[in-house]
Design a protein around this motif. Structure first.
Motif, PDB file in Angstrom:
ATOM      1  N   ARG A  57       0.829  -1.213   0.000  1.00 27.25           N
ATOM      2  CA  ARG A  57       0.000   0.000   0.000  1.00 27.25           C
ATOM      3  C   ARG A  57       0.865   1.266   0.000  1.00 27.25           C
ATOM      4  O   ARG A  57       0.664   2.166  -0.814  1.00 27.25           O
ATOM      5  CB  ARG A  57      -0.951  -0.016   1.195  1.00 27.25           C
ATOM      6  CG  ARG A  57      -1.917   1.144   1.229  1.00 27.25           C
ATOM      7  CD  ARG A  57      -2.990   1.018   2.314  1.00 27.25           C
ATOM      8  NE  ARG A  57      -2.456   0.905   3.662  1.00 27.25           N
ATOM      9  CZ  ARG A  57      -2.478  -0.202   4.410  1.00 27.25           C
ATOM     10  NH1 ARG A  57      -2.990  -1.324   3.926  1.00 27.25           N
ATOM     11  NH2 ARG A  57      -1.982  -0.195   5.629  1.00 27.25           N
ATOM     12  N   TYR A  58       1.857   1.323   0.879  1.00 28.23           N
ATOM     13  CA  TYR A  58       2.703   2.518   0.946  1.00 28.23           C
ATOM     14  C   TYR A  58       3.601   2.637  -0.281  1.00 28.23           C
ATOM     15  O   TYR A  58       3.775   3.717  -0.831  1.00 28.23           O
ATOM     16  CB  TYR A  58       3.544   2.532   2.224  1.00 28.23           C
ATOM     17  CG  TYR A  58       2.716   2.675   3.480  1.00 28.23           C
ATOM     18  CD1 TYR A  58       1.555   3.440   3.497  1.00 28.23           C
ATOM     19  CD2 TYR A  58       3.091   2.045   4.650  1.00 28.23           C
ATOM     20  CE1 TYR A  58       0.797   3.566   4.649  1.00 28.23           C
ATOM     21  CE2 TYR A  58       2.338   2.176   5.809  1.00 28.23           C
ATOM     22  CZ  TYR A  58       1.197   2.931   5.796  1.00 28.23           C
ATOM     23  OH  TYR A  58       0.457   3.062   6.941  1.00 28.23           O
ATOM     24  N   TRP A  59       4.172   1.512  -0.697  1.00 28.63           N
ATOM     25  CA  TRP A  59       5.055   1.517  -1.871  1.00 28.63           C
ATOM     26  C   TRP A  59       4.296   2.004  -3.093  1.00 28.63           C
ATOM     27  O   TRP A  59       4.758   2.885  -3.817  1.00 28.63           O
ATOM     28  CB  TRP A  59       5.607   0.112  -2.090  1.00 28.63           C
ATOM     29  CG  TRP A  59       6.594   0.008  -3.203  1.00 28.63           C
ATOM     30  CD1 TRP A  59       6.322  -0.194  -4.531  1.00 28.63           C
ATOM     31  CD2 TRP A  59       8.014   0.105  -3.105  1.00 28.63           C
ATOM     32  NE1 TRP A  59       7.489  -0.241  -5.254  1.00 28.63           N
ATOM     33  CE2 TRP A  59       8.538  -0.058  -4.402  1.00 28.63           C
ATOM     34  CE3 TRP A  59       8.889   0.302  -2.043  1.00 28.63           C
ATOM     35  CZ2 TRP A  59       9.905  -0.035  -4.663  1.00 28.63           C
ATOM     36  CZ3 TRP A  59      10.242   0.330  -2.295  1.00 28.63           C
ATOM     37  CH2 TRP A  59      10.744   0.172  -3.593  1.00 28.63           C
ATOM     38  N   GLU A  60       3.130   1.423  -3.329  1.00 29.69           N
ATOM     39  CA  GLU A  60       2.339   1.799  -4.499  1.00 29.69           C
ATOM     40  C   GLU A  60       1.849   3.241  -4.416  1.00 29.69           C
ATOM     41  O   GLU A  60       1.775   3.926  -5.443  1.00 29.69           O
ATOM     42  CB  GLU A  60       1.170   0.830  -4.691  1.00 29.69           C
ATOM     43  CG  GLU A  60       1.587  -0.604  -4.956  1.00 29.69           C
ATOM     44  CD  GLU A  60       2.558  -0.784  -6.105  1.00 29.69           C
ATOM     45  OE1 GLU A  60       2.455  -0.062  -7.124  1.00 29.69           O
ATOM     46  OE2 GLU A  60       3.444  -1.661  -5.996  1.00 29.69           O
ATOM     47  N   CYS A  77      16.345  -2.332  -2.366  1.00 27.86           N
ATOM     48  CA  CYS A  77      16.364  -2.688  -0.943  1.00 27.86           C
ATOM     49  C   CYS A  77      15.284  -1.986  -0.116  1.00 27.86           C
ATOM     50  O   CYS A  77      15.526  -1.601   1.033  1.00 27.86           O
ATOM     51  CB  CYS A  77      17.741  -2.418  -0.349  1.00 27.86           C
ATOM     52  SG  CYS A  77      19.079  -3.260  -1.211  1.00 27.86           S
ATOM     53  N   GLY A  78      14.107  -1.809  -0.699  1.00 29.01           N
ATOM     54  CA  GLY A  78      13.008  -1.194   0.029  1.00 29.01           C
ATOM     55  C   GLY A  78      12.956   0.318  -0.054  1.00 29.01           C
ATOM     56  O   GLY A  78      12.117   0.935   0.591  1.00 29.01           O
ATOM     57  N   TRP A  79      13.836   0.922  -0.831  1.00 33.32           N
ATOM     58  CA  TRP A  79      13.868   2.373  -0.972  1.00 33.32           C
ATOM     59  C   TRP A  79      13.078   2.811  -2.196  1.00 33.32           C
ATOM     60  O   TRP A  79      13.079   2.152  -3.234  1.00 33.32           O
ATOM     61  CB  TRP A  79      15.295   2.860  -1.143  1.00 33.32           C
ATOM     62  CG  TRP A  79      16.177   2.714   0.058  1.00 33.32           C
ATOM     63  CD1 TRP A  79      16.539   1.550   0.656  1.00 33.32           C
ATOM     64  CD2 TRP A  79      16.804   3.752   0.781  1.00 33.32           C
ATOM     65  NE1 TRP A  79      17.363   1.814   1.710  1.00 33.32           N
ATOM     66  CE2 TRP A  79      17.547   3.164   1.812  1.00 33.32           C
ATOM     67  CE3 TRP A  79      16.829   5.136   0.654  1.00 33.32           C
ATOM     68  CZ2 TRP A  79      18.292   3.895   2.716  1.00 33.32           C
ATOM     69  CZ3 TRP A  79      17.581   5.873   1.552  1.00 33.32           C
ATOM     70  CH2 TRP A  79      18.297   5.256   2.568  1.00 33.32           C
ATOM     71  N   CYS A  80      12.439   3.954  -2.068  1.00 34.49           N
ATOM     72  CA  CYS A  80      11.791   4.607  -3.203  1.00 34.49           C
ATOM     73  C   CYS A  80      11.793   6.101  -2.913  1.00 34.49           C
ATOM     74  O   CYS A  80      12.135   6.533  -1.808  1.00 34.49           O
ATOM     75  CB  CYS A  80      10.363   4.077  -3.422  1.00 34.49           C
ATOM     76  SG  CYS A  80       9.239   4.235  -2.019  1.00 34.49           S
ATOM     77  N   GLY A 132      13.692  -4.734  -4.974  1.00 36.16           N
ATOM     78  CA  GLY A 132      13.299  -3.329  -4.978  1.00 36.16           C
ATOM     79  C   GLY A 132      12.370  -3.203  -3.784  1.00 36.16           C
ATOM     80  O   GLY A 132      12.801  -2.999  -2.657  1.00 36.16           O
ATOM     81  N   LYS A 133      11.061  -3.366  -4.026  1.00 34.06           N
ATOM     82  CA  LYS A 133      10.089  -3.451  -2.927  1.00 34.06           C
ATOM     83  C   LYS A 133      10.370  -4.743  -2.179  1.00 34.06           C
ATOM     84  O   LYS A 133      10.623  -5.785  -2.794  1.00 34.06           O
ATOM     85  CB  LYS A 133       8.662  -3.427  -3.474  1.00 34.06           C
ATOM     86  CG  LYS A 133       7.601  -3.597  -2.419  1.00 34.06           C
ATOM     87  CD  LYS A 133       6.198  -3.491  -2.981  1.00 34.06           C
ATOM     88  CE  LYS A 133       5.920  -4.623  -3.930  1.00 34.06           C
ATOM     89  NZ  LYS A 133       4.553  -4.646  -4.426  1.00 34.06           N
ATOM     90  N   ILE A 134      10.323  -4.702  -0.866  1.00 31.40           N
ATOM     91  CA  ILE A 134      10.617  -5.881  -0.060  1.00 31.40           C
ATOM     92  C   ILE A 134       9.470  -6.883  -0.153  1.00 31.40           C
ATOM     93  O   ILE A 134       8.297  -6.530  -0.001  1.00 31.40           O
ATOM     94  CB  ILE A 134      10.875  -5.503   1.419  1.00 31.40           C
ATOM     95  CG1 ILE A 134      12.044  -4.516   1.530  1.00 31.40           C
ATOM     96  CG2 ILE A 134      11.129  -6.755   2.270  1.00 31.40           C
ATOM     97  CD1 ILE A 134      13.374  -5.018   1.004  1.00 31.40           C
ATOM     98  N   ASP A 135       9.838  -8.128  -0.406  1.00 32.56           N
ATOM     99  CA  ASP A 135       8.907  -9.244  -0.473  1.00 32.56           C
ATOM    100  C   ASP A 135       8.971  -9.967   0.872  1.00 32.56           C
ATOM    101  O   ASP A 135       9.965 -10.644   1.182  1.00 32.56           O
ATOM    102  CB  ASP A 135       9.311 -10.168  -1.624  1.00 32.56           C
ATOM    103  CG  ASP A 135       8.367 -11.327  -1.820  1.00 32.56           C
ATOM    104  OD1 ASP A 135       7.889 -11.916  -0.816  1.00 32.56           O
ATOM    105  OD2 ASP A 135       8.107 -11.672  -2.992  1.00 32.56           O
TER     106      ASP A 135
END
Length: 159
Positions: free
Chosen positions: A91-94, A106-109, A146-149
């Protein structure tokens, strides 16, 4: 309105208010508290334009300053958002990436204003805190993302 004793000042080209409103729509415990217009012309704008915006991000007091394109943001500063599960991470990533932001590793955007975010599931930070082989496996898995799974981190923790 009083500014908190310790406030993070974030420099924006010209849309601190837009950024603050986006954050308030995206994250809990986030709000726009005040918008202040310039009493005179300034290097990034003219009298009457928004100069500063007082807001909180996840309870952290911030002041957005519309200062023009003189300074750029970098990964040297980021908000780290701890998430509880994959749905919250997604939700936050998108929200950030889907609103003109950019993916990183590594979870950064970064959002469309150039502010950097670490969307970090607690399972990852807990694995790293364990140290040893668990931290090493979680770290290796994270380095490929990229996004953490969350499922992949959980699998790495189990070995």
């Amino acid at each position: 309105m009083t500014i908190a004793k310790n406030t993070i000042c974030l420099w924006y080209d010209s849309d601190a208010e837009g950024a603050a409103r986006f954050y308030s729509e995206t994250f809990p415990d986030t709000a726009v508290e005040a918008v202040h217009k310039a009493p005179g012309d300034f290097p990034g704008g003219t009298k009457g334009q928004v100069l500063t915006v007082q807001f909180t991000v996840l309870g952290i007091p911030c002041l957005g300053l519309n200062g023009g394109p003189i300074f750029q943001h970098s990964e040297a500063f980021s908000f780290q958002v701890a998430t509880d599960d994959q749905a919250e991470t997604d939700r936050y990533w998108e929200a950030i990436v889907g609103n003109g932001g950019k993916e990183s590793a590594c979870g950064w955007c970064s959002d469309r204003w150039g502010i950097h975010w670490q969307i970090t599931p607690r399972v990852l930070t807990e694995a790293m805190a364990q140290g040893g082989a668990v931290a090493e496996r979680a770290f290796v898995a994270m380095m490929e993302m990229g996004k953490i799974d969350v499922a992949k981190i959980e699998a790495a923790v189990k070995g």
